[in-house]
Motif scaffolding. Structure first.
Motif, short mmCIF file in Angstrom:
data_model
loop_
_atom_site.label_atom_id
_atom_site.label_comp_id
_atom_site.label_asym_id
_atom_site.label_seq_id
_atom_site.Cartn_x
_atom_site.Cartn_y
_atom_site.Cartn_z
N TRP A 39 8.38 37.72 33.87
CA TRP A 39 9.70 38.15 33.74
C TRP A 39 10.29 37.05 34.52
O TRP A 39 11.89 36.96 34.19
CB TRP A 39 10.00 39.66 34.50
CG TRP A 39 9.16 40.67 33.63
CD1 TRP A 39 8.61 40.76 32.52
CD2 TRP A 39 9.00 42.05 34.26
NE1 TRP A 39 8.08 41.80 32.09
CE2 TRP A 39 8.48 42.73 33.27
CE3 TRP A 39 9.33 42.71 35.53
CZ2 TRP A 39 7.88 44.07 33.51
CZ3 TRP A 39 9.05 43.94 35.62
CH2 TRP A 39 8.28 44.73 34.47
N LEU A 40 9.91 36.69 35.55
CA LEU A 40 10.69 35.68 36.36
C LEU A 40 9.82 34.30 36.54
O LEU A 40 8.68 34.26 36.30
CB LEU A 40 10.83 36.18 37.61
CG LEU A 40 11.86 37.18 38.04
CD1 LEU A 40 11.76 37.79 39.53
CD2 LEU A 40 12.83 37.18 37.42
N ALA A 41 10.56 33.31 36.79
CA ALA A 41 10.16 31.87 36.90
C ALA A 41 10.52 31.37 38.11
O ALA A 41 11.68 31.29 38.58
CB ALA A 41 10.67 30.93 35.95
N PRO A 42 9.74 30.76 39.16
CA PRO A 42 10.08 30.25 40.37
C PRO A 42 10.91 28.97 40.18
O PRO A 42 10.68 28.44 39.45
CB PRO A 42 8.77 29.83 41.22
CG PRO A 42 7.85 30.19 40.22
CD PRO A 42 8.26 30.91 38.69
N ALA A 43 11.84 29.01 41.04
CA ALA A 43 12.66 27.81 41.22
C ALA A 43 13.04 27.47 42.54
O ALA A 43 14.11 27.73 43.27
CB ALA A 43 13.99 28.18 40.35
N GLY A 44 12.03 26.83 43.03
CA GLY A 44 11.99 26.43 44.64
C GLY A 44 11.92 27.96 45.38
O GLY A 44 10.90 28.65 45.14
N ALA A 45 12.71 28.10 46.25
CA ALA A 45 12.86 29.31 46.97
C ALA A 45 13.46 30.49 46.38
O ALA A 45 13.64 31.55 46.83
CB ALA A 45 13.69 29.31 48.26
N ARG A 46 13.87 30.12 45.09
CA ARG A 46 14.72 30.99 44.22
C ARG A 46 13.85 31.35 42.76
O ARG A 46 12.84 30.92 42.59
CB ARG A 46 16.08 30.66 43.81
CG ARG A 46 17.13 30.30 44.93
CD ARG A 46 18.07 29.58 44.43
NE ARG A 46 19.26 29.80 45.59
CZ ARG A 46 19.99 30.71 45.68
NH1 ARG A 46 19.88 31.78 45.03
NH2 ARG A 46 20.90 30.73 46.67
N TYR A 47 14.29 32.40 42.17
CA TYR A 47 13.68 32.85 41.03
C TYR A 47 14.90 32.92 39.93
O TYR A 47 16.06 33.34 39.98
CB TYR A 47 13.21 34.15 41.15
CG TYR A 47 11.89 33.98 42.33
CD1 TYR A 47 10.64 34.12 41.86
CD2 TYR A 47 12.15 34.47 43.59
CE1 TYR A 47 9.52 34.08 42.92
CE2 TYR A 47 11.07 34.22 44.42
CZ TYR A 47 9.84 33.97 44.17
OH TYR A 47 8.86 33.93 44.98
N ARG A 48 14.50 32.65 38.81
CA ARG A 48 15.23 32.73 37.41
C ARG A 48 14.60 33.58 36.62
O ARG A 48 13.37 33.67 36.55
CB ARG A 48 15.66 31.40 37.07
CG ARG A 48 14.61 30.60 36.55
CD ARG A 48 15.06 29.10 35.99
NE ARG A 48 14.11 28.57 35.53
CZ ARG A 48 13.43 27.55 36.46
NH1 ARG A 48 13.45 27.58 37.49
NH2 ARG A 48 12.38 26.90 35.83
N LEU A 49 15.36 34.21 35.49
CA LEU A 49 14.80 34.67 34.38
C LEU A 49 13.64 33.60 33.57
O LEU A 49 14.01 32.63 33.45
CB LEU A 49 15.71 35.22 33.40
CG LEU A 49 16.39 36.64 33.98
CD1 LEU A 49 17.29 36.95 32.88
CD2 LEU A 49 15.65 37.73 34.45
N ALA A 50 12.49 34.14 33.34
CA ALA A 50 11.65 33.52 32.67
C ALA A 50 12.37 33.15 31.13
O ALA A 50 12.74 34.08 30.67
CB ALA A 50 10.13 34.14 32.54
#
Length: 65
Positions: A39-50
């Motif tokens: 459902w999510l993809a890591p983006a450094g210390a954040r997460y975005r929708l996959a």
């Protein structure tokens, strides 16, 4: 979770903590579970929708307009 993406493209564990009232460890574990489900993809210390999830989400939102 999706309500967090209504106004921003990426979320943090702090966002999840605030919305769900979770302590830091539980918020992090929940985010990692969402990553594992795709459902999510890591983006450094954040997460975005996959990408796949976001495509499906956008299609659903378009159909409901």
């Amino acid at each position: 979770m999706l309500i967090l993406f209504a106004t921003q493209n990426e979320i943090t564990a702090r966002d999840v903590m605030r919305l769900l009232g979770l302590p830091p460890r539980q918020a992090s574990e929940l985010l990692e579970a969402w990553v594992a489900k795709g459902w999510l993809a890591p983006a450094g210390a954040r997460y975005r929708l996959a990408a796949d999830f976001k495509r499906n989400y956008n299609q659903i939102m378009e159909q409901n307009r």
